[in-house]
Design a protein around this motif. Sequence first.
Motif, short mmCIF file in Angstrom:
data_model
loop_
_atom_site.label_atom_id
_atom_site.label_comp_id
_atom_site.label_asym_id
_atom_site.label_seq_id
_atom_site.Cartn_x
_atom_site.Cartn_y
_atom_site.Cartn_z
N ALA A 120 -5.21 -0.12 3.41
CA ALA A 120 -6.20 1.39 3.90
C ALA A 120 -6.00 1.59 5.48
N SER A 121 -5.87 -0.25 5.56
CA SER A 121 -5.47 -0.22 7.42
C SER A 121 -4.33 0.19 7.95
N ILE A 122 -3.45 0.34 6.78
CA ILE A 122 -1.81 0.75 7.27
C ILE A 122 -1.40 2.16 7.25
N VAL A 123 -2.70 2.46 6.09
CA VAL A 123 -2.96 4.22 6.75
C VAL A 123 -2.99 4.99 7.89
N ALA A 124 -4.54 4.48 7.64
CA ALA A 124 -5.40 4.71 8.98
C ALA A 124 -4.07 4.22 10.39
N ARG A 125 -3.41 2.98 10.84
CA ARG A 125 -2.99 2.98 11.61
C ARG A 125 -1.91 4.20 11.80
N ILE A 126 -1.18 4.74 10.78
CA ILE A 126 0.01 5.23 10.54
C ILE A 126 -0.40 6.54 11.12
N MET A 127 -1.82 7.21 10.47
CA MET A 127 -1.79 8.11 10.60
C MET A 127 -2.14 8.60 12.73
N GLU A 149 -2.59 2.96 -5.22
CA GLU A 149 -2.57 3.53 -7.31
C GLU A 149 -2.13 2.65 -7.80
N LEU A 150 -1.74 1.28 -7.69
CA LEU A 150 -1.43 0.67 -8.67
C LEU A 150 -2.27 -0.59 -9.21
N ALA A 151 -3.37 -0.68 -8.14
CA ALA A 151 -4.13 -1.90 -8.05
C ALA A 151 -4.87 -1.65 -8.48
N PRO A 152 -6.00 -0.78 -9.45
CA PRO A 152 -6.23 -0.95 -10.67
C PRO A 152 -5.86 -0.96 -12.10
N ILE A 153 -4.49 -0.78 -12.23
CA ILE A 153 -3.89 -2.07 -12.62
C ILE A 153 -3.64 -2.91 -13.02
N VAL A 154 -3.56 -3.35 -12.23
CA VAL A 154 -2.96 -4.97 -11.39
C VAL A 154 -4.21 -5.62 -11.25
N ALA A 191 -0.41 9.17 -15.61
CA ALA A 191 0.29 7.82 -14.48
C ALA A 191 -0.67 7.66 -13.20
N PRO A 192 -0.94 6.03 -12.95
CA PRO A 192 -1.34 5.92 -12.09
C PRO A 192 -0.77 6.51 -10.76
N ARG A 193 1.06 7.26 -10.46
CA ARG A 193 1.71 7.11 -9.46
C ARG A 193 1.99 8.70 -9.14
N ARG A 194 0.64 9.75 -10.50
CA ARG A 194 1.31 11.51 -10.54
C ARG A 194 0.80 11.63 -8.69
N ALA A 195 -0.30 11.63 -8.14
CA ALA A 195 -0.36 12.32 -6.74
C ALA A 195 0.50 11.94 -6.06
N SER A 196 1.20 11.11 -6.32
CA SER A 196 2.47 10.86 -5.13
C SER A 196 4.04 11.39 -5.94
N PHE A 197 3.98 11.27 -7.26
CA PHE A 197 4.89 12.19 -7.77
C PHE A 197 4.70 14.11 -7.47
N GLU A 198 3.79 14.37 -7.19
CA GLU A 198 3.30 15.53 -7.27
C GLU A 198 3.38 16.11 -5.91
N PRO A 242 -8.20 14.64 -3.16
CA PRO A 242 -8.67 15.12 -1.25
C PRO A 242 -8.76 13.98 -1.03
N THR A 243 -8.72 12.61 -1.39
CA THR A 243 -8.74 11.61 -0.75
C THR A 243 -7.95 10.44 -0.78
N HIS A 244 -6.96 11.27 -1.71
CA HIS A 244 -5.55 10.18 -1.48
C HIS A 244 -4.98 10.09 -0.40
#
Length: 651
Positions: A120-127, A149-154, A191-198, A242-244
Amino acid sequence: MSWKKSLVPALCMCVATVAFPCGGSEVYFVDGPLVPARYMGGRALSPMADVENVQRDEVRFLPGLLRADSVKFAPLIGRSPMRLAWYDTVTKPRVVGPSDAALHAAWARGDIDAAKREAASIVARIMSMPADMDSSRDVALMRAVETIELAPIVAREPVAMRGAAFTRLATPFRTLALDSLPVLAQRDPTAPRRASFEYAALRIAMRDQIPNASREELRTQMTPSQWNALHAQYNDWLQKYPTHPYAGLVKFSRLRLFYLASQTDSAWATAAALYDVYPARAAAEMRYLLVTGMLPPQSFLLETSIPIELRASLVGNLTPSRAAWSALMAQSLRQPTAPWAENLQERLLASIAVADSTVTALPESFPAWRATASPMWRYMWALSMVRVRRANDAAAFARVPLTAKQDSLLAPEAALLSARIHMLRGAWSAAVSVPTLDEWTRRYILRVLAPDSVATALVASANRNVARDARLVVATRAAHQGKWDDAAAAVRSVDAARAARYARIGVLARDTVSNAGLLRFARAAGALHGQLFYESTRLFYRGMVSRDYELSDGRPAEAWELPWSRADERRRMYAYLRSSAERYVALRAYASYLGRPGVSAAERRVSVREADRMYLGLIGTDPSRTNEGYWRDSLPGSAEARVLRRAGRGS
């Protein structure tokens, strides 16, 4: 008056200095304080206009935001949106891109909570940073999104196995081509990564459905329904996710879509909404809109929901209406210590100073003189006063010189403005005596424009340069009245050699009744080119030729703001040119000699050749590679030229 155009004009007006106009010969431009006031403002705002239209920070968009909040906009420092021009020094960015080392360490420990925090920190800093071509930053962002995206499965795996599980799940997708990712979303709707694929599908749509063409060409190549279809895809993605972590990038991508579709108002509304969350990145995108000519609507300046520092920084690309001007100035006066307040006032004052049309009255909320304000504030305040013909009020600026230590770029312009104010008030001695006024402007004012009494008064000036120039003027004028001894006396204390030349030629001048005496005088005057009246320089003369062109009837009409007429200035200029040229004095003497009886044919032939050299010497003063100039225009039809032609034919 019109307030519809940008207050930052692409003006390239000349200042009183050595210059090379259009790659031609050198010239001292003499009209620095005399050009239309709006041009003076343009020069001050773009001090390097002769190199490239580089504007001062006071009216540029991003520097305005940095002045308002240097911490919030630190990510902009040293990055491409801040560069002035191609010759800028590339400075090291103040804020560097985030590293994903801590994220890798968290996965190695199997600490999912720490991994999610780092992601989350990386995303915020890059944005928080402007978009950039930085592959390492792209990798860090991809790893962060994979983590989220994968944390809930891992999390279902034992702690010791989580790092390996994350790598196993993420690796297969890292090398896939962009075009293959949307297929994965269709294959597995959960798929847990559906948002990225879309999100990949959106990128593909932008690539494939919009032709590779300029924005202007797209207006004819794309239909409204095609644009609407793309917008629908963006709306669908944002409603579902909306929160991705990619939501911010999707919104900025949609801003790009509005730009390509030339939907200006929507682009700015989107950028303003993003500014609240991602101020630096949004500001960089706004700057791109501005430099490509997509200006926000005028309503932006009065929209109180938009942060004041943003509205303030837009003044300079937007010229405010009178209502917006008064509202913004009033707000800045209510909050004088706010970090954006003085810069907003500088911009508002500049909008008056450089307005294209005639300014007849100042807007409401116009501030009172403030001697402690910034140099640019004081300059633009005074110039605004000049534009509404309130030179007496502007005198407050001229009484407190703006020094090079305070502002090295603005100080020369400030000296010209002070001289302008003094001339408007009839204070000629003060105009000539402005401390940092360049010498050629001072000489033009003193020799050409000022009344004769000014030079007489200034011979006792404490400024040695001013006093010397004044003595040269007094001596030259005395000489042309036949008062050669007075001329010698005027310059003896500052130039003994010149005084001696005056004395010698004065003796010759008293013996011009005889033909031989007149010829001796003509030869002596011609030999003293640049040694008797003033210094010998073509540069000053060429500056006057340039000024004469600006005064000519062939120039576009411009409001005349000086207390004398164009015709009067031209008359004064021509009188100076005749009185300052020893060769012209010699030419007149030769013409008189050749018109007298008792001159033999042999003497006539010699004198014609000598006079012709004087004639050609004057013509040669004109700018190179042209057929224009005072002497080229005036000498061929002069009485002296007619005498030479007659004498030449008869010899």
